[in-house]
Design a protein around this motif. Structure first.
Motif: not given
Length: 171
Positions: A137-143, A159-167
């Protein structure tokens, strides 16, 4: 280098422009018609004869599914912009890099856009020939971020606690 008259060059540019306009119109009809999902799942084939704008205006020959996705997303006026390189065979499909992301297509999944930090992480993980395989699928916005699904799992950028991170969640 072969010399040509200005009339020859003008005719060649006009023919290429007409061809691109015709392809864009056809792809637009496919992408916006009731069968738009079918258009994005066509089987890739090299030298398919469809084109998208390339760097500094030249046209880039791409798979029809990539053209349909590109036109369906708004073409050069979209966040994708122009192609930045040629179509590249990868696995059983193709990829085309654009200014704002990459479109990947395979016979199994169809054509989808991967962009931004998810594209960076996906590339680090081997892209379509790595653990995650082709996008589904195309990238989708999430919370607080974005998510992309692939045949081999999901990559999210949040963006968790002011820092972006990948999962990374392989299947």
């Amino acid at each position: 280098m072969t010399a040509c008259s200005s009339d020859d060059a003008s005719t060649a540019v006009s023919d290429a422009t007409s061809s691109a306009a015709s392809v864009a119109t056809s792809a637009s009809e496919i992408a916006t018609g009731p069968e738009s999902e079918e258009a994005s799942t066509s089987t890739p084939s090299a030298g398919a004869g469809t084109v998208v704008p390339g760097p500094d205006g030249p046209l880039v020959d791409v798979d029809p599914a990539i053209t349909a996705k590109y036109v369906g997303r708004g073409g050069p006026a979209s966040s994708l912009g122009d192609a930045t390189g040629p179509q590249i065979p990868v696995g059983d499909g193709f990829s085309v890099p654009f200014e704002g992301g990459t479109i990947f297509t395979s016979p199994e999944t169809g054509a989808y856009v991967v962009q931004g930090e998810i594209l960076r992480v996906y590339t680090e993980q081997g892209g379509p020939t790595g653990t995650f395989g082709f996008p589904t699928n195309d990238e989708t916005p999430i919370l607080r971020g974005w998510s992309s699904t692939f045949t081999g799992g999901t990559i999210t950028w949040t963006n968790e606690s002011g820092e972006f991170a990948e999962t990374l969640q392989p299947n």
